[in-house]
Design an enzyme around this catalytic site. Structure first.
Site, PDB file in Angstrom:
ATOM      1  N   SER A  51      -6.158   3.561   4.218  1.00 20.69           N
ATOM      2  CA  SER A  51      -5.324   2.837   3.015  1.00 20.69           C
ATOM      3  C   SER A  51      -6.430   1.867   2.161  1.00 20.69           C
ATOM      4  CB  SER A  51      -4.540   2.043   3.627  1.00 20.69           C
ATOM      5  OG  SER A  51      -3.481   1.420   2.692  1.00 20.69           O
TER       6      SER A  51
ATOM      7  N   LYS B  21      -0.041   3.770  -2.624  1.00 19.10           N
ATOM      8  CA  LYS B  21      -1.276   4.599  -2.655  1.00 19.10           C
ATOM      9  C   LYS B  21      -0.559   6.226  -2.627  1.00 19.10           C
ATOM     10  CE  LYS B  21      -4.743   1.657  -0.467  1.00 19.10           C
ATOM     11  NZ  LYS B  21      -3.942   0.665  -0.511  1.00 19.10           N
TER      12      LYS B  21
ATOM     13  N   SER C 232       0.677  -1.291  -0.120  1.00 18.86           N
ATOM     14  CA  SER C 232      -0.029  -0.107  -0.098  1.00 18.86           C
ATOM     15  C   SER C 232       0.879   1.231   0.022  1.00 18.86           C
ATOM     16  CB  SER C 232      -0.976   0.048   1.231  1.00 18.86           C
ATOM     17  OG  SER C 232      -2.032  -0.766   0.890  1.00 18.86           O
TER      18      SER C 232
END
Length: 509
Positions: free
Chosen positions: A132, A75, A72
């Protein structure tokens, strides 16, 4: 005494087979399978980087250029491009984003979006930064670039522009996918750019909880609570990646960024990041000039190698102007064939004109004309000779005879202009029956000017559309036609984000 006879046991299935070998092998296989299942999964590779955020100086590195799964941390790039798109007017934080089936189907962590639902971009950004949320990240990418695949290509282009030379993206959320890789070094570079390129949005990464519109979401970044001076920025985890984290902390004038890939657990990862931050503050000078990284060139959604505009080829443009050929013969004037009566009139008029012509005592003297050097080819050398032309007398042209009248072509009365639709481009839209209106104007010129300016500023969605000015009783409507419903809706949302008036026109409009 009565003796009881013991009968022999009946034949039948026994609890133990006569040949115990197959059963033993089965038990061995089961034990092996249980052992393999219980064996711990191979740990993800470890990598780390510590950087002085003020100068970009690397203070510590281990396997920092090894390409690994970013999870993640991806992101961070999704949000970087979202901030970039808002700053450049592609979209606004208040834009209502329609959630696709693809975005709604993303696995956790997620916000819980439903297909067809509309939600403001600001809430998607908050959910991606703090919780997230995978569904929010995908919805952001599709809203900006039209599809997640196109957005992933833009992510990779932006990474290269930032100097992230060993990073390639395949999605907007970071779930494991073939070719979706980055390094601890590249992610540290990205964290530093987020800090300095978008300081107005950096506070999102320090929030421990925030409203995401449909619910309040909380942060996974526990180091915000445990390390003095920590103010962001992003965690990540997948089985292939392990526990990842990019963290930034400030103490006085010093700011350090630490990145870890491949932690064995969230707690051990946080402990390692805290150790690296301490190391960074020990090695960083107490005073250093802040040298912000240069922002990348803004490329929007233009694909790499794609043409930036359409080429217009002019047919019939003048490429040369040859000198006219000399008249044939002794210079007699060639006269077009005319009727005998007309020839007599013309001949008499010309004779009278010549007779009444005033001989020029005031002749026009030409200055001596020196010819250019005339080159004559000679053996072994060039010979050049200059020739001078003597002055000549040029007679003044005679006045046109009064009785020589040219034929007049009767000109019809001007026809009043009819209301017409001005089409400035050929349509290549096929069966697309949707369009958009970008305003009504008091003159056709203003409408045409607006269409051209809008087409140049929004080539991503308006390229290939039909520009039309339609006159009505209330003015001149500036329309783009030949679009699908989805393209028209996306174009209007992007234009309205730049404060441009836009209305979607359906097939019956």
């Amino acid at each position: 005494m009565q003796v009881r006879r013991i009968r022999p046991a009946r034949s039948g299935p026994s609890h133990f087979p006569a040949n115990p070998a197959p059963a033993l092998w089965a038990l061995v296989l089961v034990a092996l399978m249980v052992g393999l299942t219980a064996a711990p999964a191979r740990a993800a590779p470890y990598a780390a980087m510590v950087m002085d955020a003020r100068t970009g100086e690397v203070l510590h590195a281990r396997n920092a250029d090894t390409r690994l799964h970013p999870a993640s941390l991806t992101k961070m790039m999704t949000l970087y491009i979202a901030f970039e798109a808002v700053r450049n007017g592609e979209i606004s934080m208040d834009t209502m984003v329609r959630v696709s089936q693809n975005a709604a189907a993303e696995p956790p962590s997620k916000l819980g979006l439903k297909a067809g639902q509309k939600i403001a971009l600001r809430y998607l950004v908050r959910a991606a930064a703090v919780k997230s949320a995978n569904d929010a990240a995908t919805a952001i990418g599709e809203a900006i670039s039209g599809s997640e695949a196109a957005f992933a290509r833009r992510m990779t282009r932006t990474a290269k522009a930032l100097g992230m030379t060993r990073t390639t993206f395949r999605n907007a959320h970071g779930l494991t996918e073939n070719g979706h890789l980055s390094t601890a070094h590249d992610m540290t570079i990205l964290g530093r750019h987020l800090l300095y390129d978008f300081p107005e949005y950096y506070n999102l990464f320090s929030r421990k909880s925030t409203s995401a519109g449909i619910k309040t979401v909380t942060s996974h970044n526990r180091i915000l609570n445990t390390y003095k001076g920590a103010d962001g920025i992003k965690t990540g985890y997948t089985r292939a990646a392990g526990f990842n984290l990019v963290a930034s902390a400030q103490r006085g004038d010093e700011r350090v960024i630490a990145t870890v890939f491949g932690g064995k657990s969230s707690s051990s990862r946080n402990a390692k990041v805290a150790e690296l931050l301490d190391l960074g503050f020990q090695r960083a000078p107490s005073r250093a000039p802040v040298r912000k990284p240069p922002p990348p060139a803004y490329a929007a959604n233009v694909e790499e190698g794609a043409p930036t505009g359409r080429m217009v080829r002019l047919v019939g443009a003048v490429t040369s102007s040859p000198r006219p050929m000399a008249r044939p013969g002794d210079g007699a004037v060639l006269i077009a064939k005319v009727d005998d009566a007309d020839a007599a009139v013309i001949a008499a008029a010309v004779a009278e004109a010549m007779a009444t012509a005033v001989p020029l005592s005031e002749t026009v003297e030409t200055t001596a004309i020196e010819t250019a050097a005339v080159t004559e080819t000679a053996t072994g050398a060039d010979r050049v000779s200059n020739t001078t032309v003597a002055p000549v007398e040029v007679p003044r042209p005679a006045l046109r005879p009064q009785d020589l009248v040219e034929d007049l072509v009767e000109v019809s009365q001007p026809v009043p202009e009819e209301d017409q639709e001005i089409v400035t481009r050929l349509s290549t839209s096929g069966e697309r029956h949707w369009g958009i209106n970008v305003g009504r104007y008091t003159s056709r010129y203003q409408a045409e000017k607006t269409l051209l300016r809008t087409a140049l500023s929004e080539m991503e969605t308006l390229d290939g559309t039909l520009r039309k000015v339609v006159r009505s009783k209330k003015g001149f409507d500036a329309n783009f036609m030949g679009m699908t419903e989805e393209t028209a809706d996306l174009a209007c949302r992007r234009l309205m984000a730049r404060n441009v008036t836009c209305n979607v026109l359906g097939p019956s409009s």
